[in-house]
Design an enzyme around this catalytic site. Structure first.
Site, mmCIF file in Angstrom:
data_model
loop_
_atom_site.group_PDB
_atom_site.id
_atom_site.type_symbol
_atom_site.label_atom_id
_atom_site.label_comp_id
_atom_site.label_asym_id
_atom_site.label_seq_id
_atom_site.Cartn_x
_atom_site.Cartn_y
_atom_site.Cartn_z
ATOM 1 N N ASP A 139 10.513 4.796 -10.022
ATOM 2 C CA ASP A 139 10.194 5.493 -11.425
ATOM 3 C C ASP A 139 10.869 6.781 -11.538
ATOM 4 O O ASP A 139 11.112 7.014 -12.664
ATOM 5 C CB ASP A 139 8.585 5.607 -11.304
ATOM 6 C CG ASP A 139 7.719 4.128 -11.469
ATOM 7 O OD1 ASP A 139 8.695 3.061 -11.595
ATOM 8 O OD2 ASP A 139 6.896 4.115 -11.760
ATOM 9 N N SER A 170 0.795 -1.264 0.004
ATOM 10 C CA SER A 170 -0.037 0.181 -0.092
ATOM 11 C C SER A 170 0.804 1.217 0.045
ATOM 12 O O SER A 170 1.451 1.708 -0.950
ATOM 13 C CB SER A 170 -0.984 -0.037 1.274
ATOM 14 O OG SER A 170 -1.962 0.754 1.268
ATOM 15 N N LYS A 203 -0.588 -3.991 -2.952
ATOM 16 C CA LYS A 203 -1.899 -3.782 -2.576
ATOM 17 C C LYS A 203 -2.075 -2.202 -2.992
ATOM 18 O O LYS A 203 -1.464 -1.444 -2.717
ATOM 19 C CB LYS A 203 -2.221 -3.605 -1.058
ATOM 20 C CG LYS A 203 -3.472 -3.237 -0.840
ATOM 21 C CD LYS A 203 -3.576 -3.153 0.959
ATOM 22 C CE LYS A 203 -5.082 -2.626 1.224
ATOM 23 N NZ LYS A 203 -5.357 -1.272 0.773
#
Length: 534
Positions: A302, A291, A316
């Site tokens: 990224d 999460s 999640k």
């Protein structure tokens, strides 16, 4: 802009709009549901609990959706929110149960118990004249008696080593902070280590305070930070966004959410972070990182801001909207997905209504060998994505894949060690040892640095654990297993003693010597620093 209130407003408006659109076309369905409840309540052959009937109906609807949409009762909602909100109301002690007696491990610094003179090692035997020791009272029931509204008084009966009479303390309950940072310390010269256990309302403030301390300890020359998110199950999105913001440039995408009704919303860095470009970063993850922790990891990976070390995270990536019901109960309803900046959906695949299959996913990873070898993980080209600045290949398909894979070592702890831990032989032996020798330990080891360099767990403590286990027919297979178990017990027990004398930072400072992900990340960091120096 305050992310917390902005996201609340966006979710509230989206949810209200969805309800408004749904009211007219679904009126007949709601009437049908209401008639069914009325028929059962008034006509069924046996009496029914109407409240439970409605709760079961809600649960039944949610069980057919995704694995994270759920209903909680008023009591469950309160218990669930406490760790995230950052505090609860009580007496302020860390404790454990030893032979049916509550043993104070540490009073919370500045908390109500410390203020009246309760000490580490004290045994709480009664609460408001009700005995809680030797009466087989559950831990939950004891906590219920100790907690209460801020400003209320509770009278505690205390047995203290070296004092024959029972002591009585009147403690005024107060707000007790819940810390979401497990540990922080300098793991090497110029290299800080921060472990975040969950993301709650106070996580950002705790993180920044820890970073300040590490900067001071490094003499203003903190060059690298290892951010440990292993076993971090997530929490508040806002806290995750605020921490990611500290490392990214203005406009960098942190995460975006999008769903069937909820339109895409981007969370971007504001460009005011302290660590935008003056410090290296490594993020540690494993199969239980989930999460909000995956949001931070994905954002830094990224944007090519951090190296990620460990194993593929849990996966999640579903956005839950809390729907508060009049009686204090709550529905947590999935309304969107989380996407990393490169466009990867963080949520792993699932079958609606198959909660069991979803829960067994980690076990499947064990069986397929993913946790032991990176070669066991196969991705389709359709799951190939690219980082935003260096255009490195990263993969979707659920969870975050690390840049540097560290396999799970199933041989690290022996079968005998796992049995000792499962039966609480280790923790009980440690509690008794520290309780008996606390003053002597404090005197002989006045600071943690001296303790870390010189303390050795007494052979008698380890022998005692092995003897107690033998009484229950728990024994090692052979001498090799015994010696390997003793070696790991020495480190574990030393870490537990450090925890009880100081705190969790000292515990992790020692136990991380056995953590392969931490050690691999540290080696890579120091190697990189050495190359840069050349």
């Amino acid at each position: 802009m305050n992310w917390k209130y902005l996201s609340f407003i966006i979710c509230h408006l989206s949810f209200s709009a969805a309800l408004a659109q749904a009211q007219t076309p679904n009126a007949e369905l709601l009437r049908k549901l209401n008639m069914a409840e009325m028929a059962i309540n008034h006509l069924y052959v046996d009496s029914v609990d109407e409240n439970k009937l409605v709760e079961d109906a809600i649960r039944g609807m949610l069980e057919k959706l995704d694995p994270h949409s759920a209903y909680s009762t008023p009591k469950e909602t309160k218990q669930m929110n406490e760790p995230l909100q950052g505090s609860f109301e009580g007496i302020g002690v860390q404790f454990n149960m030893v032979e049916d007696t509550l043993l104070v491990i540490q009073p919370v610094v500045g908390g109500p118990s410390e203020k009246v003179g309760i000490l580490a090692g004290d045994r709480i035997v009664s609460v408001n004249d009700t005995a809680i020791a030797g009466v087989k009272m559950s831990k939950e029931e004891i906590m219920k008696r100790l907690r209460g509204k801020k400003g209320t008084k509770v009278h505690l009966g205390i047995i203290r080593r070296g004092i024959s009479d029972k002591l009585t303390f009147a403690v005024t309950r107060d707000k007790i902070p819940i810390h979401t940072l497990d540990a922080y310390y300098l793991i090497a010269p110029g290299v800080g280590y921060i472990r975040i256990g969950s993301f709650g309302a106070t996580t950002y403030e705790e993180f920044m305070a820890a970073a300040d301390t590490l900067e001071q300890q490094a003499g203003g020359k903190l060059q690298h930070l290892i951010l440990d998110l292993q076993d971090n199950g997530g929490g508040y999105l806002q806290s995750a966004v605020m921490i990611a913001n500290e490392f990214l440039q203005r406009g960098d995408l942190i995460v975006y959410t999008e769903g069937r009704v909820a339109t895409r919303y981007d969370y971007n860095a504001q460009g005011n972070g302290r660590f935008r470009d003056n410090i290296g970063v490594t993020v540690l993850i494993n199969e239980y990182t989930a999460s909000a922790a995956e949001i931070v990891t994905g954002a830094l990976q990224d944007n090519d801001r951090a190296r990620v070390v460990g194993r593929r995270s849990f996966g999640k990536g579903l956005v839950q909207r809390p729907v508060d019901l009049p009686d204090g109960s709550m529905i947590r309803l999935t309304i969107a997905h989380y996407y990393s900046p490169s466009g990867r959906c963080i949520q792993k695949p699932y079958t609606k209504g198959d909660a069991r299959g979803y829960a067994e996913d980690i076990e499947k990873r064990f069986k397929h060998g993913e946790l032991y070898s990176a070669d066991s993980i196969h991705f389709n080209d359709s799951l190939k994505f690219y980082t935003l600045k260096e255009h490195r290949t990263v993969y979707g398909g659920g969870g975050i894949m690390p840049d540097l894979f560290v396999p799970l070592d199933t041989m690290q702890f022996t079968r005998f060690h796992r049995q000792l831990a499962a039966k609480s032989f280790i923790i009980n032996a440690n509690l008794k040892y520290v309780d008996r020798y606390r003053k002597e330990l404090k005197k002989n080891y006045p600071n943690f640095t001296y303790f870390r360099d010189h303390y050795v767990v007494p052979k008698a403590v380890i022998d005692g654990i092995i003897e107690e286990a033998k009484k229950q027919d728990i024994t090692p297979r052979d001498d090799e297993e015994l010696q390997r178990t003793i070696a790991s017990l020495r480190i574990q027990l030393k870490a537990l003693v450090a925890r009880d004398l100081w705190d969790m930072s000292e515990y992790f400072c020692i136990v991380n010597e056995q953590n392969h992900i931490v050690q691999r990340a540290l080696d890579a960091t120091l190697r990189c620093a050495s190359l840069n120096d050349k």
